[in-house]
Write a protein that holds these residues in place. Structure first.
Motif, PDB file in Angstrom:
ATOM      1  N   ALA A 280      -1.811  -3.383  -3.816  1.00  0.00           N
ATOM      2  CA  ALA A 280      -2.939  -3.037  -2.943  1.00  0.00           C
ATOM      3  C   ALA A 280      -4.141  -3.936  -3.212  1.00  0.00           C
ATOM      4  O   ALA A 280      -4.932  -4.176  -2.303  1.00  0.00           O
ATOM      5  CB  ALA A 280      -3.317  -1.568  -3.124  1.00  0.00           C
ATOM      6  N   ARG A 281      -4.276  -4.403  -4.431  1.00  0.00           N
ATOM      7  CA  ARG A 281      -5.410  -5.287  -4.744  1.00  0.00           C
ATOM      8  C   ARG A 281      -5.281  -6.638  -4.056  1.00  0.00           C
ATOM      9  O   ARG A 281      -6.276  -7.283  -3.763  1.00  0.00           O
ATOM     10  CB  ARG A 281      -5.518  -5.495  -6.244  1.00  0.00           C
ATOM     11  CG  ARG A 281      -6.083  -4.282  -6.940  1.00  0.00           C
ATOM     12  CD  ARG A 281      -6.380  -4.556  -8.359  1.00  0.00           C
ATOM     13  NE  ARG A 281      -7.285  -5.691  -8.471  1.00  0.00           N
ATOM     14  CZ  ARG A 281      -7.653  -6.224  -9.613  1.00  0.00           C
ATOM     15  NH1 ARG A 281      -7.187  -5.736 -10.732  1.00  0.00           N
ATOM     16  NH2 ARG A 281      -8.467  -7.244  -9.666  1.00  0.00           N
ATOM     17  N   THR A 282      -4.049  -7.068  -3.818  1.00  0.00           N
ATOM     18  CA  THR A 282      -3.869  -8.357  -3.149  1.00  0.00           C
ATOM     19  C   THR A 282      -4.193  -8.269  -1.659  1.00  0.00           C
ATOM     20  O   THR A 282      -4.546  -9.270  -1.052  1.00  0.00           O
ATOM     21  CB  THR A 282      -2.428  -8.877  -3.329  1.00  0.00           C
ATOM     22  OG1 THR A 282      -1.508  -7.938  -2.765  1.00  0.00           O
ATOM     23  CG2 THR A 282      -2.124  -9.089  -4.804  1.00  0.00           C
ATOM     24  N   ASP A 283      -4.057  -7.077  -1.065  1.00  0.00           N
ATOM     25  CA  ASP A 283      -4.443  -6.885   0.334  1.00  0.00           C
ATOM     26  C   ASP A 283      -5.948  -6.691   0.379  1.00  0.00           C
ATOM     27  O   ASP A 283      -6.480  -5.782  -0.236  1.00  0.00           O
ATOM     28  CB  ASP A 283      -3.769  -5.645   0.932  1.00  0.00           C
ATOM     29  CG  ASP A 283      -2.261  -5.747   0.917  1.00  0.00           C
ATOM     30  OD1 ASP A 283      -1.760  -6.873   0.841  1.00  0.00           O
ATOM     31  OD2 ASP A 283      -1.604  -4.691   0.977  1.00  0.00           O
ATOM     32  N   ASN A 284      -6.621  -7.522   1.101  1.00  0.00           N
ATOM     33  CA  ASN A 284      -8.072  -7.419   1.192  1.00  0.00           C
ATOM     34  C   ASN A 284      -8.458  -6.487   2.332  1.00  0.00           C
ATOM     35  O   ASN A 284      -9.004  -6.908   3.345  1.00  0.00           O
ATOM     36  CB  ASN A 284      -8.702  -8.797   1.378  1.00  0.00           C
ATOM     37  CG  ASN A 284      -8.573  -9.641   0.132  1.00  0.00           C
ATOM     38  OD1 ASN A 284      -8.613  -9.103  -0.961  1.00  0.00           O
ATOM     39  ND2 ASN A 284      -8.414 -10.934   0.295  1.00  0.00           N
ATOM     40  N   ILE A 285      -8.152  -5.221   2.171  1.00  0.00           N
ATOM     41  CA  ILE A 285      -8.500  -4.218   3.165  1.00  0.00           C
ATOM     42  C   ILE A 285      -9.841  -3.622   2.761  1.00  0.00           C
ATOM     43  O   ILE A 285     -10.015  -3.145   1.647  1.00  0.00           O
ATOM     44  CB  ILE A 285      -7.424  -3.121   3.239  1.00  0.00           C
ATOM     45  CG1 ILE A 285      -6.089  -3.737   3.627  1.00  0.00           C
ATOM     46  CG2 ILE A 285      -7.824  -2.048   4.230  1.00  0.00           C
ATOM     47  CD1 ILE A 285      -4.938  -2.781   3.540  1.00  0.00           C
ATOM     48  N   PHE A 286     -10.792  -3.633   3.663  1.00  0.00           N
ATOM     49  CA  PHE A 286     -12.123  -3.125   3.392  1.00  0.00           C
ATOM     50  C   PHE A 286     -12.225  -1.717   3.946  1.00  0.00           C
ATOM     51  O   PHE A 286     -12.166  -1.503   5.152  1.00  0.00           O
ATOM     52  CB  PHE A 286     -13.156  -4.043   4.047  1.00  0.00           C
ATOM     53  CG  PHE A 286     -14.550  -3.739   3.635  1.00  0.00           C
ATOM     54  CD1 PHE A 286     -14.983  -3.989   2.361  1.00  0.00           C
ATOM     55  CD2 PHE A 286     -15.432  -3.179   4.541  1.00  0.00           C
ATOM     56  CE1 PHE A 286     -16.268  -3.699   1.973  1.00  0.00           C
ATOM     57  CE2 PHE A 286     -16.722  -2.887   4.168  1.00  0.00           C
ATOM     58  CZ  PHE A 286     -17.138  -3.146   2.882  1.00  0.00           C
ATOM     59  N   PHE A 287     -12.339  -0.714   3.064  1.00  0.00           N
ATOM     60  CA  PHE A 287     -12.346   0.680   3.492  1.00  0.00           C
ATOM     61  C   PHE A 287     -13.745   1.233   3.730  1.00  0.00           C
ATOM     62  O   PHE A 287     -13.978   1.933   4.694  1.00  0.00           O
ATOM     63  CB  PHE A 287     -11.656   1.562   2.440  1.00  0.00           C
ATOM     64  CG  PHE A 287     -10.176   1.381   2.409  1.00  0.00           C
ATOM     65  CD1 PHE A 287      -9.402   1.763   3.479  1.00  0.00           C
ATOM     66  CD2 PHE A 287      -9.568   0.816   1.310  1.00  0.00           C
ATOM     67  CE1 PHE A 287      -8.034   1.596   3.452  1.00  0.00           C
ATOM     68  CE2 PHE A 287      -8.206   0.653   1.278  1.00  0.00           C
ATOM     69  CZ  PHE A 287      -7.432   1.035   2.350  1.00  0.00           C
ATOM     70  N   TYR A 288     -14.658   0.933   2.839  1.00  0.00           N
ATOM     71  CA  TYR A 288     -15.953   1.599   2.899  1.00  0.00           C
ATOM     72  C   TYR A 288     -17.028   0.722   2.286  1.00  0.00           C
ATOM     73  O   TYR A 288     -16.810   0.075   1.262  1.00  0.00           O
ATOM     74  CB  TYR A 288     -15.889   2.930   2.132  1.00  0.00           C
ATOM     75  CG  TYR A 288     -17.202   3.639   2.008  1.00  0.00           C
ATOM     76  CD1 TYR A 288     -17.769   4.284   3.092  1.00  0.00           C
ATOM     77  CD2 TYR A 288     -17.890   3.651   0.801  1.00  0.00           C
ATOM     78  CE1 TYR A 288     -18.982   4.942   2.980  1.00  0.00           C
ATOM     79  CE2 TYR A 288     -19.104   4.312   0.680  1.00  0.00           C
ATOM     80  CZ  TYR A 288     -19.642   4.950   1.770  1.00  0.00           C
ATOM     81  OH  TYR A 288     -20.842   5.584   1.662  1.00  0.00           O
TER      82      TYR A 288
ATOM     83  N   MET B  81       0.822  -1.193   0.000  1.00  0.00           N
ATOM     84  CA  MET B  81       0.000   0.000   0.000  1.00  0.00           C
ATOM     85  C   MET B  81       0.869   1.261   0.000  1.00  0.00           C
ATOM     86  O   MET B  81       0.484   2.264  -0.564  1.00  0.00           O
ATOM     87  CB  MET B  81      -0.914  -0.053   1.224  1.00  0.00           C
ATOM     88  CG  MET B  81      -1.835   1.104   1.319  1.00  0.00           C
ATOM     89  SD  MET B  81      -3.052   1.157   0.030  1.00  0.00           S
ATOM     90  CE  MET B  81      -4.512   0.875   0.940  1.00  0.00           C
ATOM     91  N   TRP B  82       2.028   1.174   0.642  1.00  0.00           N
ATOM     92  CA  TRP B  82       2.870   2.363   0.715  1.00  0.00           C
ATOM     93  C   TRP B  82       3.425   2.745  -0.651  1.00  0.00           C
ATOM     94  O   TRP B  82       3.690   3.917  -0.906  1.00  0.00           O
ATOM     95  CB  TRP B  82       3.984   2.165   1.744  1.00  0.00           C
ATOM     96  CG  TRP B  82       4.960   1.085   1.391  1.00  0.00           C
ATOM     97  CD1 TRP B  82       4.871  -0.239   1.694  1.00  0.00           C
ATOM     98  CD2 TRP B  82       6.157   1.243   0.642  1.00  0.00           C
ATOM     99  NE1 TRP B  82       5.931  -0.921   1.174  1.00  0.00           N
ATOM    100  CE2 TRP B  82       6.748  -0.041   0.529  1.00  0.00           C
ATOM    101  CE3 TRP B  82       6.796   2.317   0.060  1.00  0.00           C
ATOM    102  CZ2 TRP B  82       7.932  -0.249  -0.150  1.00  0.00           C
ATOM    103  CZ3 TRP B  82       7.980   2.095  -0.616  1.00  0.00           C
ATOM    104  CH2 TRP B  82       8.537   0.825  -0.713  1.00  0.00           C
TER     105      TRP B  82
END
Length: 112
Positions: A59-67, A1-2
């Motif tokens: 970033a697509r590989t990290d399954n971070i749910f923002f909104y 992400m960075w």
């Protein structure tokens, strides 16, 4: 992400030099010339864009749910898109009633 964030900073930073540091930009152009400035600008822009693309892939590989939009909003969005599209078309038209009444149709469309 960075990597994505660094790419955004580089890409938007080089494109913001005219707004935020025009004296520095003008001094570089005066001392080195317009050609080298455009070359540096191009290289920095391409580097920032490459970092954006590369960072987006990570970033697509990290399954971070923002909104997550509320359920009621999913029904409201298609309804609001009708005046948005009309205003966007009116903003690109040469002249008309909508443009006379609404001074800046594209701005209102973006706000909606």
């Amino acid at each position: 992400m960075w990597i994505l964030v660094v790419g955004l900073v580089v890409f938007l930073g080089i494109h913001s030099t005219r707004m935020f540091v025009p004296e520095w930009r003008n001094s570089i152009i005066e001392t080195r010339g317009e050609g080298p400035w455009k070359g540096m600008y191009t290289v920095a822009s391409l580097a920032g864009f490459a970092l954006l693309v590369w960072g987006y892939g990570f970033a697509r590989t990290d399954n971070i749910f923002f909104y997550s939009a509320p359920v009621w909003l999913s029904h409201l969005v298609p309804l609001l898109m009708i005046p948005v599209m009309i205003l966007l078309v009116a903003s690109n038209a040469p002249a008309g009633r909508i443009k006379k009444v609404v001074k800046n149709p594209m701005l209102i469309a973006v706000k909606i």
